[in-house]
Design an enzyme around this catalytic site. Structure first.
Site, PDB file in Angstrom:
ATOM      1  N   ASP A 149       0.858  -1.199   0.000  1.00 43.92           N
ATOM      2  CA  ASP A 149       0.000   0.000   0.000  1.00 43.92           C
ATOM      3  C   ASP A 149       0.890   1.243   0.000  1.00 43.92           C
ATOM      4  OD1 ASP A 149       0.718  -0.678   2.770  1.00 43.92           O
ATOM      5  OD2 ASP A 149      -0.451   1.081   3.293  1.00 43.92           O
ATOM      6  N   HIS A 466       1.588  -8.848  -3.284  1.00 45.00           N
ATOM      7  CA  HIS A 466       0.600  -7.783  -3.097  1.00 45.00           C
ATOM      8  C   HIS A 466       1.381  -6.475  -3.000  1.00 45.00           C
ATOM      9  CE1 HIS A 466      -3.333  -6.194  -1.715  1.00 45.00           C
ATOM     10  NE2 HIS A 466      -2.610  -5.387  -0.968  1.00 45.00           N
ATOM     11  N   ASP A 512       1.435 -17.698  -4.081  1.00 39.92           N
ATOM     12  CA  ASP A 512       2.020 -16.514  -4.717  1.00 39.92           C
ATOM     13  C   ASP A 512       0.932 -15.750  -5.457  1.00 39.92           C
ATOM     14  OD1 ASP A 512       3.793 -14.680  -5.791  1.00 39.92           O
ATOM     15  OD2 ASP A 512       4.401 -16.000  -7.444  1.00 39.92           O
ATOM     16  N   GLU A 521       2.087 -10.035   0.810  1.00 40.04           N
ATOM     17  CA  GLU A 521       2.436  -8.619   0.666  1.00 40.04           C
ATOM     18  C   GLU A 521       3.943  -8.461   0.902  1.00 40.04           C
ATOM     19  OE1 GLU A 521      -0.252  -5.908   2.594  1.00 40.04           O
ATOM     20  OE2 GLU A 521       0.898  -4.137   2.010  1.00 40.04           O
TER      21      GLU A 521
HETATM   22  O1  9MR Z   1      -3.502  -3.302   0.154  1.00 38.32           O
HETATM   23  C1  9MR Z   1      -3.826  -3.268   1.531  1.00 38.32           C
HETATM   24  C2  9MR Z   1      -2.703  -3.893   2.311  1.00 38.32           C
HETATM   25  O2  9MR Z   1      -1.548  -3.123   2.191  1.00 38.32           O
HETATM   26  C3  9MR Z   1      -3.071  -4.069   3.749  1.00 38.32           C
HETATM   27  O3  9MR Z   1      -2.100  -4.868   4.397  1.00 38.32           O
HETATM   28  C4  9MR Z   1      -4.431  -4.734   3.865  1.00 38.32           C
HETATM   29  C5  9MR Z   1      -4.892  -4.829   5.303  1.00 38.32           C
HETATM   30  O4  9MR Z   1      -5.023  -3.591   5.875  1.00 38.32           O
HETATM   31  O5  9MR Z   1      -5.398  -4.037   3.130  1.00 38.32           O
HETATM   32  C6  9MR Z   1      -5.122  -3.978   1.755  1.00 38.32           C
HETATM   33  O6  9MR Z   1      -6.108  -3.268   1.099  1.00 38.32           O
HETATM   34  C7  9MR Z   1      -7.332  -3.928   0.921  1.00 38.32           C
HETATM   35  C8  9MR Z   1      -8.386  -3.253   1.783  1.00 38.32           C
HETATM   36  O7  9MR Z   1      -8.076  -3.381   3.146  1.00 38.32           O
HETATM   37  C9  9MR Z   1      -9.742  -3.823   1.500  1.00 38.32           C
HETATM   38  N1  9MR Z   1     -10.048  -3.731   0.097  1.00 38.32           N
HETATM   39  C10 9MR Z   1      -9.093  -4.420  -0.755  1.00 38.32           C
HETATM   40  C11 9MR Z   1      -7.738  -3.814  -0.554  1.00 38.32           C
HETATM   41  C12 9MR Z   1      -6.727  -4.421  -1.501  1.00 38.32           C
HETATM   42  O8  9MR Z   1      -6.724  -5.812  -1.482  1.00 38.32           O
HETATM   43  O1  9MR Z   2       2.403  -6.318   9.274  1.00 35.75           O
HETATM   44  C1  9MR Z   2       1.153  -6.102   9.902  1.00 35.75           C
HETATM   45  C2  9MR Z   2       0.705  -7.391  10.509  1.00 35.75           C
HETATM   46  O2  9MR Z   2       1.590  -7.795  11.522  1.00 35.75           O
HETATM   47  C3  9MR Z   2      -0.682  -7.229  11.076  1.00 35.75           C
HETATM   48  O3  9MR Z   2      -1.146  -8.474  11.536  1.00 35.75           O
HETATM   49  C4  9MR Z   2      -1.603  -6.675   9.995  1.00 35.75           C
HETATM   50  C5  9MR Z   2      -3.017  -6.433  10.484  1.00 35.75           C
HETATM   51  O4  9MR Z   2      -3.060  -5.377  11.362  1.00 35.75           O
HETATM   52  O5  9MR Z   2      -1.103  -5.470   9.474  1.00 35.75           O
HETATM   53  C6  9MR Z   2       0.147  -5.611   8.888  1.00 35.75           C
HETATM   54  O6  9MR Z   2       0.572  -4.386   8.445  1.00 35.75           O
HETATM   55  C7  9MR Z   2       0.108  -3.939   7.197  1.00 35.75           C
HETATM   56  C8  9MR Z   2      -0.309  -2.495   7.399  1.00 35.75           C
HETATM   57  O7  9MR Z   2      -1.455  -2.455   8.193  1.00 35.75           O
HETATM   58  C9  9MR Z   2      -0.522  -1.753   6.101  1.00 35.75           C
HETATM   59  N1  9MR Z   2       0.610  -1.876   5.248  1.00 35.75           N
HETATM   60  C10 9MR Z   2       0.942  -3.261   4.957  1.00 35.75           C
HETATM   61  C11 9MR Z   2       1.252  -4.034   6.204  1.00 35.75           C
HETATM   62  C12 9MR Z   2       1.642  -5.476   5.897  1.00 35.75           C
HETATM   63  O8  9MR Z   2       0.594  -6.235   5.440  1.00 35.75           O
END
Ligand code: 9MR
Ligand code: 9MR
Ligand code: ZN
Length: 539
Positions: A149, A466, A512, A521
């Site tokens: 993100d 991701h 993957d 991610e």
């Molecule tokens: O892309 C987002 C990712 O970086 C975060 O780890 C994740 C959890 O917060 O959320 C992803 O974004 C998703 C969003 O929360 C819900 N709609 C779909 C998004 C992309 O898959």
């Molecule tokens: O890395 C984080 C993971 O430990 C947590 O379980 C998760 C849900 O809170 O969030 C992860 O962090 C994401 C962050 O919220 C948004 N950017 C991407 C991070 C990795 O997925």
């Protein structure tokens, strides 16, 4: 995976231990070169059942083979991915892992001279407004995107930058001369430090005039899968947290220690920034956590307390200045029972311990230093026990296979490396070095899915993380050097079971797939412990 043989898919240094894992019965194995000629033969050793993968595995030890070349392991009908043996076998991987940060850069254009085909326009350059008072605006452009993100969050950013700076402090031979081909290359500062500086410059912008630090800057919700320059939603500064403030102080003063040799003016700026935040922390002893306000859906990075963050900040300040008052403050915080050996986001007391141990201000036989070292050593003993009972030599228990499990794997590699590097006075701790290497092997393909978790590195490397730019750029090839979060026994996406059926063993709970953010991610703080371990191996 019965037809696969698992190896480190980039390769092995000549003198290093080399063990392939075979998840099916095999009595003998061969190592063949690129012409198909057998250059080594050996007997397989049965290990037995491995809980976390559900595999019964055999080990093929070919450590004796030290001749430079490219090889595969064959046993029965199966063969491994191609791998190298050689002095330079890991060089590209280390460089890619570090260059990944250039691809994470925000606020600037990535041009073809430096980014090759993975270019993009300048992104997220608009001025940000405070979430609760839009009239307060600040330019906080720059830094690295957090992950797949486009959010930029202070605590993970500080944590990643600190792990990188410690890698540099402990393993300068491996990192100091890296040629990264970044815009700053040739400016007199090691490229590695120029890249980390890009993040520090941004982190300092996140500080308010009173020394407190915004927890993050992001849009209200995560962007769709668009290129960063097309994510044009307004940027918001989310409220101050005491974790962000302490982590910023800590990483800035750590930066002061490292950068003063190259740019004293910049180093002083880092130190002044840290001091301002520390003063604020002194005056604000209460915990100020963070939760997303309603309407904000980007990364939260909440924590249950800030004692470890504060300890880290004071410890770094003592390390940099030698001022006893900071040491007193750090010691006062040690009455709280946060872990002292953790280096990752959410629990970073181990960075404070590293600050003290690397300060150059610790007298011989110092009690506190001995205490920190023995904590690292006992943690390493616990992790070694896990690795020894793993068919894949992974120092991981079932619970370690959560969201971002490869961070746990590499954090554990860091503990082994730190023991080998800093705790050898304890006697016999050099035995942990090989365990650091084994964790790196796991990351690079010695795992139950037979994948290299670093994009662009290995015949079966991840290709679909991701990662918004990777999904939106229309380029088939993946941006290299990105560390996938890895196997997650509890993926959160509703569609996850399509790829990872219920009941899949923890180490196999991976696919993957770009849709699976809790599995595949990439983040700046999953790359950084991998850089640390790779730098340790190459120093
Ligand atoms: O892309 C987002 C990712 O970086 C975060 O780890 C994740 C959890 O917060 O959320 C992803 O974004 C998703 C969003 O929360 C819900 N709609 C779909 C998004 C992309 O898959
Ligand atoms: O890395 C984080 C993971 O430990 C947590 O379980 C998760 C849900 O809170 O969030 C992860 O962090 C994401 C962050 O919220 C948004 N950017 C991407 C991070 C990795 O997925
Ligand atoms: Zn950006």
């Amino acid at each position: 995976m019965a037809d696969m043989i698992h190896v480190n898919q980039v390769g092995y240094l000549p003198e290093s231990e080399k063990i392939a894992i075979i998840p099916f019965p095999a009595e003998t194995f061969k190592v063949i070169d690129v012409n198909g000629n057998a250059v080594f033969e050996g007997k397989c050793m049965k290990f037995g059942f491995d809980d976390n993968s559900g595999d019964t595995v055999w080990k093929a030890d070919f450590s004796e083979l030290q001749t430079d070349g490219e090889y595969r392991i064959v046993a029965g009908e199966a063969s491994s991915p191609l791998f190298k043996i050689g002095r330079n076998a890991l060089d590209k991987t280390l460089r890619d892992l570090v260059r990944a940060y250039y691809y994470f850069r925000c606020g600037c254009m990535l041009d073809s001279q430096h980014a090759g085909k993975f270019t993009h326009g300048a992104c997220h350059t608009s001025v940000a407004s405070e979430w609760f008072d839009h009239s307060v605006k600040k330019d906080v452009s720059g830094g690295w995107h957090d992950a797949g993100d486009y959010g930029r969050y202070v605590t993970p950013g500080a944590c990643a930058a600190a792990q990188l700076l410690y890698a540099y402090i402990l393993y300068p031979n491996a990192l100091g001369k890296l040629n990264l081909n970044i815009p700053e290359s040739g400016n007199g500062m090691p490229d590695f430090l120029s890249e980390v500086k890009y993040e520090l410059d941004w982190l300092m912008k996140m500080q308010k005039a009173d020394g407190s630090v915004y927890h993050k800057v992001s849009t209200a919700q995560h962007a769709r899968f668009v290129m960063p320059e097309n994510d044009l939603n307004p940027l918001y500064l989310l409220p101050v947290s005491s974790m962000a403030t302490a982590d910023l102080a800590a990483v800035c003063v750590l930066g002061y220690r490292v950068y003063k040799e190259f740019d004293s003016e910049y180093a002083e700026k880092l130190l002044d920034t840290a001091k301002l935040s520390l003063e604020w922390l002194d005056e604000n002893p209460q915990f100020i956590g963070f939760r997303n306000p309603e309407g904000c859906g980007t990364g939260g990075y909440g924590e249950g307390g800030d004692k470890d963050n504060r300890f880290w900040a004071y410890s770094e300040m003592f390390a940099a200045t030698g001022d006893a008052k900071y040491l007193e403050k750090a010691k006062e915080l040690l009455v709280y029972d946060f872990p002292r050996t953790e280096f990752g986001i959410g629990s970073i007391g181990g960075l404070g311990a590293l600050g003290y141990l690397t300060s150059g201000r610790v007298p011989e036989d110092d009690k506190l230093a001995e205490a920190f070292k023995s904590m690292f050593v006992s943690q390493a003993h616990r992790l070694r026990w896990l690795a020894d009972r793993s068919g894949y030599m992974a120092a991981m228990d079932e619970r370690d296979y959560g969201w971002g499990s490869n961070m746990n794997l590499m954090k554990h590699g860091m503990v082994f490396a730190v023991c080998d590097t800093l705790c050898s006075a304890e006697g016999g701790t050099h035995e942990f070095g090989v365990y650091a290497k084994r964790q790196f092997d796991v990351l690079m393909g010695v795992n139950a899915v037979g994948m290299s978790y670093v994009s662009g590195n290995g015949e079966r490397a991840i290709r679909h993380p991701h990662l918004r730019p990777a999904a939106a750029d229309g380029i088939d090839e993946c941006i290299p050097g990105m560390v996938s979060g890895g196997a997650n026994r509890r993926p959160v996406e509703e569609i996850a079971h399509r790829y990872i059926p219920k009941g899949t063993p923890p180490m196999k709970s991976f696919a993957d797939e770009a849709d699976l953010y809790s599995v595949n991610e990439v983040t700046i703080y999953w790359n950084s412990p991998a850089v640390f371990v790779a730098a340790y191996l190459l120093n």
